[in-house]
Design an enzyme around this catalytic site. Structure first.
Site, short mmCIF file in Angstrom:
data_model
loop_
_atom_site.label_atom_id
_atom_site.label_comp_id
_atom_site.label_asym_id
_atom_site.label_seq_id
_atom_site.Cartn_x
_atom_site.Cartn_y
_atom_site.Cartn_z
N GLU A 35 -6.28 8.10 4.90
CA GLU A 35 -5.48 7.25 5.45
C GLU A 35 -6.15 6.53 6.74
O GLU A 35 -6.79 7.51 7.29
CB GLU A 35 -4.21 7.77 5.94
N SER A 69 13.92 -16.34 -1.97
CA SER A 69 13.94 -14.79 -2.07
C SER A 69 15.48 -14.19 -2.41
O SER A 69 16.16 -14.55 -1.80
CB SER A 69 13.49 -14.34 -0.75
N GLY A 125 5.98 1.78 4.17
CA GLY A 125 4.56 1.83 3.93
C GLY A 125 4.01 1.99 2.52
O GLY A 125 3.27 2.46 1.97
N SER A 127 3.47 -1.08 0.63
CA SER A 127 2.81 -2.27 0.70
C SER A 127 3.63 -3.24 -0.06
O SER A 127 3.04 -3.96 -0.93
CB SER A 127 1.54 -1.95 -0.19
N SER A 129 4.33 -6.03 1.17
CA SER A 129 3.74 -7.33 1.67
C SER A 129 2.52 -7.55 0.44
O SER A 129 2.33 -8.58 0.04
CB SER A 129 3.26 -7.43 3.09
N GLU A 161 -2.69 -11.63 5.19
CA GLU A 161 -2.33 -10.64 6.38
C GLU A 161 -2.87 -10.65 7.56
O GLU A 161 -2.26 -10.23 8.63
CB GLU A 161 -2.64 -9.10 5.36
N ASP A 173 -4.81 -1.94 0.26
CA ASP A 173 -3.43 -2.44 -0.42
C ASP A 173 -3.68 -3.26 -1.45
O ASP A 173 -3.16 -3.01 -2.53
CB ASP A 173 -2.43 -2.72 0.61
N TYR A 223 -1.62 -0.35 15.11
CA TYR A 223 -2.59 -0.19 14.03
C TYR A 223 -3.92 -1.03 14.57
O TYR A 223 -5.08 -0.32 14.40
CB TYR A 223 -2.12 -1.00 13.13
C1 GLA Z 1 -1.68 -0.01 6.14
C2 GLA Z 1 -2.80 -1.20 5.67
C3 GLA Z 1 -4.05 -0.43 5.13
C4 GLA Z 1 -4.47 0.93 5.43
C5 GLA Z 1 -3.33 1.96 5.98
C6 GLA Z 1 -3.59 2.89 6.56
O1 GLA Z 1 -1.28 0.45 4.87
O2 GLA Z 1 -2.33 -2.09 5.48
O3 GLA Z 1 -5.25 -1.40 4.86
O4 GLA Z 1 -5.32 0.80 6.67
O5 GLA Z 1 -2.12 1.10 6.55
O6 GLA Z 1 -4.39 3.96 5.81
#
Ligand code: GLA
Length: 388
Positions: A35, A69, A125, A127, A129, A161, A173, A223
Site C-alpha cells: 500500500e 449513470s 477503496g 477503485s 473510479s 485521475e 489501480d 494522499y
Molecule cells: C489509491 C491510489 C493507488 C494507490 C493506493 C494506495 O488507491 O489510487 O494508486 O496509491 O491508493 O496504495
C-alpha cells in the site's frame, strides 16, 4: 458473470437510445499488500474482483455524446469542442477526463451514447473510479477501432485521475484493472511495470472486505501530502546517493545514514515504504508456498506500518483490525487502499465468516454508533468485452 447487472444496463441502454450496445465489464480491485508503494515505484500485489461496472455504448449520429449513470440517475452531455471540468467529486470528471485524453492523442473518436452502472461500493477503496475510466476507454477503443494498447489505455485513465479528479495516484489501480486474472494476484513492480501472476490457493479461506462506512475528509489532500513527504525523503537521500532514482530502490542502511537530516515524519514515511516493499516480496513467496499463515502475519504487519509510520489509518480501521487480530478465524487483516476510512481486507476461514461478521457488526455499532458493510470477494478477470 453478473448476468442480472448486464441485463439491467443493456435494457436501459436499449430503452434510452433504441440501439444495440457494445458491452464492457470493468472490475473493482483489492490490494492484498503493497500500500502506498506504487507512486514510490515499488511493489504491489493487487487482484481484480467479482464486483464491477458494466458499460453499454454505441456510436451516435448526433453532434454531442450522451452519457447516463443509472446509479446516480444523472446525465452528462459532451461536446468535443468544448470540454470543461465538472463539479469536484463528480463521476463526470472521470469520463470527461478520459475523453479529453483520447482527443489529445488525436485518436479518431466520434460521438457516442453510453449507459453505465455497477455494484462496486463507492469510496470504499475498491477503485470504482479506475474501473469507470478504463472501462470507458476500453469500450471506445473497441467501438472506434482506435488501436490503443493496454499501456496507452492505462495512461489516459491515470491522466484523467491526476488532471480532472485531482488525485496524484500511482499506476496500481488502472494497471490491475486491465491485467487482472481470475484466481490470481498480480505481483507488479511499479518501477518498470514488469509483473507476474501469483496463483491464489486459498483452500478454506476467503478474502472478506469490511467497510467502515467512514471517509474522513482531511484538509489538503493527505494522499498527495504523503506523496510529497516521500519525495522530500528521496531528495535528501539523493544528495548522498545520487544514483538513487526511487525510494523503493533504497535500503535501511542508506536511510539510517541520513537519519539526522530527515524529520521524524519523513523518516517514518521512508521506513514504511522500505519495509512494505519487503513485505510484498515475502508475501509472494508465502503465497507460492501456500503458507497462508505467514502471509496473514504480513498483512497484520502492513497495517501496523500504515497506522503508526505512514499514518493513513483511522480509529475505525484500527478497531476492525484489532478485532480481527483477536479472532482465531481471521489469519490476516489490514486497511486497504488510500486510507482514512474505506475497507479492511481480511483473510478469514470460510465457515466462520457469518460469526465474525455478526461479532464485528455489534462491536463496531457499540463503539462508533455506525454500521459496517461486508463484502466476501472472489478474484475475477480484468476488463473485457462481454460476449453474450
Ligand atoms: C489509491 C491510489 C493507488 C494507490 C493506493 C494506495 O488507491 O489510487 O494508486 O496509491 O491508493 O496504495
Amino acid at each position: 458473470m453478473n448476468k442480472e447487472l448486464i441485463n439491467k444496463i443493456k435494457t436501459e441502454f436499449e430503452y434510452k437510445f433504441t440501439q444495440h450496445p457494445l458491452l464492457v465489464r470493468s472490475p473493482g480491485r483489492i490490494n492484498l499488500i503493497g500500500e502506498h508503494t506504487d507512486y514510490n515505484m515499488g511493489l504491489v500485489l493487487p487482484a481484480t474482483i467479482d464486483k464491477c461496472i458494466i458499460i453499454a455504448l454505441a456510436k451516435s449520429n448526433k453532434n454531442i455524446s450522451k452519457i447516463y449513470s443509472i446509479d446516480f440517475n444523472e446525465s452528462l452531455e459532451i461536446d468535443f469542442n468544448n470540454i470543461g471540468k465538472q463539479e469536484v467529486g463528480s463521476w463526470k470528471n472521470y469520463i470527461i477526463g478520459v475523453i479529453s485524453g483520447i482527443l489529445n492523442k488525436s485518436a479518431k473518436i466520434e460521438n457516442f451514447n453510453l449507459v453505465f452502472g455497477g455494484n462496486i461500493p463507492i469510496g470504499a477503496g475498491l477503485s470504482s473510479s479506475a474501473a469507470l475510466e478504463n472501462g470507458v476507454v476500453y469500450g471506445l477503443n473497441k467501438l472506434f477501432n482506435l488501436g490503443l494498447n493496454k499501456s496507452e489505455i492505462m495512461n489516459i485513465s491515470i491522466a484523467a485521475e491526476h488532471n480532472f479528479a485531482g488525485v496524484n495516484c500511482g499506476v496500481m489501480d488502472q494497471f490491475s484493472n486491465l491485467h487482472g486474472k481470475s484466481e490470481n494476484a498480480i505481483f507488479l513492480d511499479c518501477y518498470d511495470l514488469s509483473f507476474q501472476y501469483v496463483s491464489l490457493q486459498l483452500d478454506n479461506y476467503q478474502f472478506l472486505l469490511i467497510n467502515t462506512n467512514v471517509k474522513h475528509q482531511l484538509n489538503n489532500s493527505p494522499y498527495n501530502q504523503r506523496k510529497l513527504d516521500c519525495e522530500t525523503g528521496l531528495q535528501i537521500l539523493q544528495i548522498k546517493f545520487p544514483q538513487l532514482n526511487s525510494l523503493s530502490n533504497t535500503d535501511l542502511g542508506q536511510l539510517n545514514s541520513v537519519k539526522e537530516k530527515l524529520s521524524t515524519k519523513v523518516y517514518n514515511r521512508c521506513l514504511y515504504v522500505i519495509e512494505e516493499n519487503e513485505r510484498v516480496k515475502s508475501s509472494k513467496i508465502a503465497l507460492e508456498n501456500n503458507d497462508l499463515q505467514s502471509f496473514g502475519d504480513l498483512l497484520f504487519a502492513s497495517h501496523k506500518g500504515l497506522s503508526s509510520l505512514y499514518e493513513v489509518s483511522c480509529p475505525e480501521l484500527d478497531f476492525l483490525v484489532d478485532l480481527a487480530k483477536k479472532d482465531t478465524s481471521v489469519i490476516g487483516s489490514r486497511m486497504m487502499g488510500g486510507g482514512f476510512g474505506g475497507c479492511t481486507i481480511n483473510l478469514i476461514k470460510k465457515d466462520k465468516i457469518d460469526n465474525f461478521i455478526n461479532k464485528a457488526e455489534s462491536e463496531y455499532q457499540h463503539k462508533f454508533g455506525l454500521s459496517i458493510s461486508t463484502y466476501p470477494v472472489n478474484i475475477s478477470d480484468g476488463t473485457q468485452i462481454i460476449k453474450l
